[in-house]
Design a protein around this motif. Sequence first.
Motif, PDB file in Angstrom:
ATOM      1  N   TYR A  28       0.809  -1.218   0.000  1.00  0.00           N
ATOM      2  CA  TYR A  28       0.000   0.000   0.000  1.00  0.00           C
ATOM      3  C   TYR A  28       0.841   1.266   0.000  1.00  0.00           C
ATOM      4  O   TYR A  28       0.432   2.291  -0.548  1.00  0.00           O
ATOM      5  CB  TYR A  28      -0.947  -0.010   1.204  1.00  0.00           C
ATOM      6  CG  TYR A  28      -1.866  -1.198   1.213  1.00  0.00           C
ATOM      7  CD1 TYR A  28      -2.748  -1.421   0.156  1.00  0.00           C
ATOM      8  CD2 TYR A  28      -1.851  -2.115   2.257  1.00  0.00           C
ATOM      9  CE1 TYR A  28      -3.593  -2.523   0.157  1.00  0.00           C
ATOM     10  CE2 TYR A  28      -2.693  -3.210   2.261  1.00  0.00           C
ATOM     11  CZ  TYR A  28      -3.565  -3.415   1.205  1.00  0.00           C
ATOM     12  OH  TYR A  28      -4.395  -4.504   1.201  1.00  0.00           O
ATOM     13  N   LYS A  29       2.016   1.199   0.612  1.00  0.00           N
ATOM     14  CA  LYS A  29       2.854   2.397   0.675  1.00  0.00           C
ATOM     15  C   LYS A  29       3.331   2.828  -0.708  1.00  0.00           C
ATOM     16  O   LYS A  29       3.786   3.961  -0.888  1.00  0.00           O
ATOM     17  CB  LYS A  29       4.048   2.168   1.605  1.00  0.00           C
ATOM     18  CG  LYS A  29       5.041   1.121   1.144  1.00  0.00           C
ATOM     19  CD  LYS A  29       6.158   0.960   2.160  1.00  0.00           C
ATOM     20  CE  LYS A  29       7.260   0.033   1.721  1.00  0.00           C
ATOM     21  NZ  LYS A  29       6.839  -1.258   1.222  1.00  0.00           N
ATOM     22  N   SER A  66       0.652   5.653  -3.686  1.00  0.00           N
ATOM     23  CA  SER A  66       0.778   7.074  -4.042  1.00  0.00           C
ATOM     24  C   SER A  66       1.816   7.277  -5.135  1.00  0.00           C
ATOM     25  O   SER A  66       1.605   8.039  -6.091  1.00  0.00           O
ATOM     26  CB  SER A  66       1.149   7.898  -2.807  1.00  0.00           C
ATOM     27  OG  SER A  66       0.050   8.020  -1.942  1.00  0.00           O
ATOM     28  N   LEU A  98       0.417   6.160  -8.461  1.00  0.00           N
ATOM     29  CA  LEU A  98      -0.483   7.139  -9.063  1.00  0.00           C
ATOM     30  C   LEU A  98       0.288   8.323  -9.638  1.00  0.00           C
ATOM     31  O   LEU A  98      -0.103   8.884 -10.667  1.00  0.00           O
ATOM     32  CB  LEU A  98      -1.517   7.617  -8.041  1.00  0.00           C
ATOM     33  CG  LEU A  98      -2.560   6.579  -7.599  1.00  0.00           C
ATOM     34  CD1 LEU A  98      -3.547   7.203  -6.622  1.00  0.00           C
ATOM     35  CD2 LEU A  98      -3.307   5.988  -8.787  1.00  0.00           C
ATOM     36  N   LEU A  99       1.374   8.699  -8.976  1.00  0.00           N
ATOM     37  CA  LEU A  99       2.208   9.774  -9.533  1.00  0.00           C
ATOM     38  C   LEU A  99       2.817   9.350 -10.874  1.00  0.00           C
ATOM     39  O   LEU A  99       2.883  10.147 -11.817  1.00  0.00           O
ATOM     40  CB  LEU A  99       3.304  10.157  -8.544  1.00  0.00           C
ATOM     41  CG  LEU A  99       2.879  10.992  -7.328  1.00  0.00           C
ATOM     42  CD1 LEU A  99       4.035  11.137  -6.351  1.00  0.00           C
ATOM     43  CD2 LEU A  99       2.363  12.352  -7.779  1.00  0.00           C
ATOM     44  N   MET A 118      -1.314   4.366   2.039  1.00  0.00           N
ATOM     45  CA  MET A 118      -1.540   4.871   0.687  1.00  0.00           C
ATOM     46  C   MET A 118      -1.557   6.384   0.642  1.00  0.00           C
ATOM     47  O   MET A 118      -1.331   6.991  -0.398  1.00  0.00           O
ATOM     48  CB  MET A 118      -2.871   4.341   0.133  1.00  0.00           C
ATOM     49  CG  MET A 118      -2.924   2.872  -0.141  1.00  0.00           C
ATOM     50  SD  MET A 118      -4.436   2.384  -1.048  1.00  0.00           S
ATOM     51  CE  MET A 118      -5.715   2.800   0.129  1.00  0.00           C
ATOM     52  N   GLN A 119      -1.894   7.004   1.806  1.00  0.00           N
ATOM     53  CA  GLN A 119      -2.143   8.445   1.861  1.00  0.00           C
ATOM     54  C   GLN A 119      -3.262   8.834   0.886  1.00  0.00           C
ATOM     55  O   GLN A 119      -3.181   9.838   0.166  1.00  0.00           O
ATOM     56  CB  GLN A 119      -0.858   9.236   1.581  1.00  0.00           C
ATOM     57  CG  GLN A 119       0.112   9.255   2.755  1.00  0.00           C
ATOM     58  CD  GLN A 119      -0.443  10.009   3.952  1.00  0.00           C
ATOM     59  OE1 GLN A 119      -0.548  11.236   3.938  1.00  0.00           O
ATOM     60  NE2 GLN A 119      -0.838   9.279   4.990  1.00  0.00           N
ATOM     61  N   LEU A 120      -4.304   8.010   0.906  1.00  0.00           N
ATOM     62  CA  LEU A 120      -5.441   8.206   0.007  1.00  0.00           C
ATOM     63  C   LEU A 120      -6.735   7.787   0.679  1.00  0.00           C
ATOM     64  O   LEU A 120      -6.756   6.883   1.511  1.00  0.00           O
ATOM     65  CB  LEU A 120      -5.306   7.344  -1.259  1.00  0.00           C
ATOM     66  CG  LEU A 120      -4.206   7.619  -2.272  1.00  0.00           C
ATOM     67  CD1 LEU A 120      -4.189   6.484  -3.292  1.00  0.00           C
ATOM     68  CD2 LEU A 120      -4.437   8.948  -2.973  1.00  0.00           C
ATOM     69  N   SER A 158      -6.521  12.592  -2.157  1.00  0.00           N
ATOM     70  CA  SER A 158      -5.151  12.404  -1.689  1.00  0.00           C
ATOM     71  C   SER A 158      -4.983  13.071  -0.327  1.00  0.00           C
ATOM     72  O   SER A 158      -5.215  14.279  -0.182  1.00  0.00           O
ATOM     73  CB  SER A 158      -4.153  13.001  -2.682  1.00  0.00           C
ATOM     74  OG  SER A 158      -2.877  13.114  -2.105  1.00  0.00           O
ATOM     75  N   ARG A 184      -2.093  13.322   1.103  1.00  0.00           N
ATOM     76  CA  ARG A 184      -0.837  14.061   0.971  1.00  0.00           C
ATOM     77  C   ARG A 184      -1.093  15.445   0.359  1.00  0.00           C
ATOM     78  O   ARG A 184      -0.576  16.461   0.832  1.00  0.00           O
ATOM     79  CB  ARG A 184       0.157  13.276   0.116  1.00  0.00           C
ATOM     80  CG  ARG A 184       1.523  13.929   0.011  1.00  0.00           C
ATOM     81  CD  ARG A 184       2.521  13.016  -0.668  1.00  0.00           C
ATOM     82  NE  ARG A 184       2.911  11.916   0.221  1.00  0.00           N
ATOM     83  CZ  ARG A 184       2.678  10.627  -0.022  1.00  0.00           C
ATOM     84  NH1 ARG A 184       2.052  10.274  -1.131  1.00  0.00           N
ATOM     85  NH2 ARG A 184       3.077   9.706   0.824  1.00  0.00           N
ATOM     86  N   ASP A 185      -1.928  15.484  -0.714  1.00  0.00           N
ATOM     87  CA  ASP A 185      -2.240  16.781  -1.324  1.00  0.00           C
ATOM     88  C   ASP A 185      -3.047  17.649  -0.377  1.00  0.00           C
ATOM     89  O   ASP A 185      -2.883  18.870  -0.330  1.00  0.00           O
ATOM     90  CB  ASP A 185      -3.032  16.560  -2.622  1.00  0.00           C
ATOM     91  CG  ASP A 185      -2.169  15.942  -3.718  1.00  0.00           C
ATOM     92  OD1 ASP A 185      -0.932  15.915  -3.556  1.00  0.00           O
ATOM     93  OD2 ASP A 185      -2.738  15.479  -4.722  1.00  0.00           O
TER      94      ASP A 185
END
Length: 383
Positions: free
Chosen positions: A44-45, A48, A51-52, A122-124, A374, A376-377
Motif C-alpha cells: 500500500y505504501k 501514491s 499514481l504519480l 496509501m495516503q489516500l 489524496s 498528501r495533497d
Amino acid sequence: MDATTLVTPPYVAGPLRLEPFAALMLTPARVGNPSTGRAFARPYKDVSARLLRWQTRGLVTADTAPALYLHEYTANGMTVRGLVGALDVSRRAARAEDRAVLPHEGIHPVQADELADRMDEMQLNPAPILLVHQGTDRLREVLAEIARREPDHAFTDRGGQEHRIWAERSPETLATITAELAESRALIADGHHRYAAYLRLQRRRVGHPDGPRPTDLGLAMLVDQTDTPLFLGPIHRTFSGTSLDDLRDAAETLGLEYREQNQADAVAALSSARLAATDGERWAVVGLDVAPDEAAVEALHLRIVPALPHGPAAITYHHTVDEALDSARPDTIAVLMPAPSVDLVLRIAEADRLLPEKATSFQPKPSLGVLIRSLRDAAADRS
C-alpha cells in the motif's frame, strides 16, 4: 475482543459538512477496468507513487483547486446523482439528537483498523463512502442549476457506466450548499468499515500541534434519496448444516406460520413479513410476526436462527436469488429475503439499532477511480 464481534462505530456530530477537495481522477480507460483495483493493492505504501507515475503518463489527472463535485452516473438504466466532498468527521456526537451520520450495520474493529492502516500507507481515500439523505428543496434547486451546465467531465468507463462530473468552486454556491446541509442527517448506504476507518485515522491525529489535519475529513458521496434514489435490494442467505425440517421445528417452537408450497407460490408469498426457503427440492414459507418498525432480517436473526435445533454451521450471503439457489441442498437451506425500505432502515438507525450483518444492498455503486482524495495533497493545501 473476538475478531468476529460486531460493534457500533462512533457517531459523527452535526452539522453535516462536505468540504471541497482537489480530486484525483483516473482516465476513462482505467475507470471500471477490472485491473484498476490492483493499483490499490499491496504494497500500500507504493500506491501514491504508482499514481504519480500514472499521472506523468496521463493516466491520472489532478484538479488544481479544491471543489465540491456533482457526480452523476448511469448503470443498468439507473441514474444516480450525488455530491462528492470531504466529510467532516472531526466531532463525536454526545447525544442522539446531535448525530449527523447514521450507521445501520455493525463493524468488525479489526477490519476497520486494517482499512485505516491501508489508507494511512496509501495516503489516500481511494473511493467515497455512499451516504443517502433527503435534501431540502433549495439544495435540489442548487444542484439542478449546476447540472444544467456543461459537465467538466463526461465519459463512459470500461465497465459501461456513464459519468458526468461538475466541479463547483463558487464561494456563494458552496456557502449555500453548506447551509442547506447543516441540519441534514445522512444514512450510510455503503462503506461502514471505511467510515469507521476515517474515525480511527482522525483519532490518531487528535491534538496534533499543527492544528486541523487531512484525516479530520473522509471522502463521501451524498445522494438525495428523494431526487435520484439508490435501489435497495435484499441480500439472501444460505445456512449450512441446517435442514428445512430444522426451520419447521424453529417456526413451530416460536408459534410462527410454516407451510410448504411449490416454488412459484413460495416465491410469490415473499413479503416484508414472510420469507421463502428451500433445500433445493422442497419449498416453504415462514411468517415472521415482525414488530412495528422491525425488518424481516432482524426477525430472522434474532428469533428464528437461535431457535434452529441444528446449525447453522456457517452463513453465506448472496446478492442474487440464483446464487442462493445454486447452494441449496438437503443440509444447506437457501433463505430468500425481502428488501427493507429505505425509510424503515432510517427509522431503525435513528432508534440506535443495528441491522444484522449484510442486511442491505444499495445499488448501483459508482465505479472505482472516478474521484479519489489524496491525503498528501490535502496536507499540502493546509500548510
